[in-house]
Design a protein around this motif. Sequence first.
Motif, short mmCIF file in Angstrom:
data_model
loop_
_atom_site.label_atom_id
_atom_site.label_comp_id
_atom_site.label_asym_id
_atom_site.label_seq_id
_atom_site.Cartn_x
_atom_site.Cartn_y
_atom_site.Cartn_z
N UNK A 1 -58.85 -2.35 7.40
CA UNK A 1 -58.80 -1.10 6.25
C UNK A 1 -59.82 -0.11 6.40
N UNK A 2 -60.25 0.01 7.14
CA UNK A 2 -61.64 1.04 7.25
C UNK A 2 -61.26 2.49 7.47
N UNK A 3 -60.25 2.83 7.07
CA UNK A 3 -60.19 4.29 6.92
C UNK A 3 -60.13 4.97 5.57
N UNK A 4 -60.11 6.16 5.53
CA UNK A 4 -60.07 6.99 4.14
C UNK A 4 -58.82 6.47 3.20
N UNK A 5 -57.77 6.27 4.15
CA UNK A 5 -56.30 6.28 3.38
C UNK A 5 -56.29 4.98 2.77
N UNK A 6 -56.59 3.95 3.80
CA UNK A 6 -56.28 2.42 2.96
C UNK A 6 -57.42 2.12 2.28
N UNK A 7 -58.74 2.64 2.49
CA UNK A 7 -59.57 2.31 1.26
C UNK A 7 -59.29 2.67 -0.07
N UNK A 8 -58.98 3.89 0.09
CA UNK A 8 -58.58 4.57 -1.25
C UNK A 8 -57.54 3.96 -1.75
#
Length: 154
Positions: free
Chosen positions: A22-29
Amino acid sequence: ALLPERHLVIRTASLYGPDLRRRNFVLRLVDQLRQGETVPVAADQWGSPTYTEDLAQATRWLMDRGHVGTFHATGPEFIDRVSFAQRICAHFGIDASRVIPTPTHRLGQAAQRPLRVRLDCQKLATAGCSPFRGSDAGLQLLRHWDGALQGAPA
């Protein structure tokens, strides 16, 4: 310079897609908002969200056909980060009121970020590669992936 006829460089930006870490902007958000956090999002950054599967397919396509050179490869939209965050919230059924538009200089990011990243992908299109999907289609796929991972109906 050493092998100009044998290199393949693919420049991209704003990647999102399935990632168990979960290391991208979408999943972190999504994770932060689901946990009830208020999330500052750069109000002055613009880019072209790029679904990772599209990038992988384009890379394979170029390699399989022996293309060489430098290619730009990003999603088709040029959108500000806050609008993208709001779109993410809509797709994942999350209240967007905790997305707080914030100037980049106030985010305290470890690395300096360009405010506008827009790459001309015409060379990739001219080569015959399939167009990348827009962010709505990419977010729908990612929501289904995330729902299956969470064990919930997507």
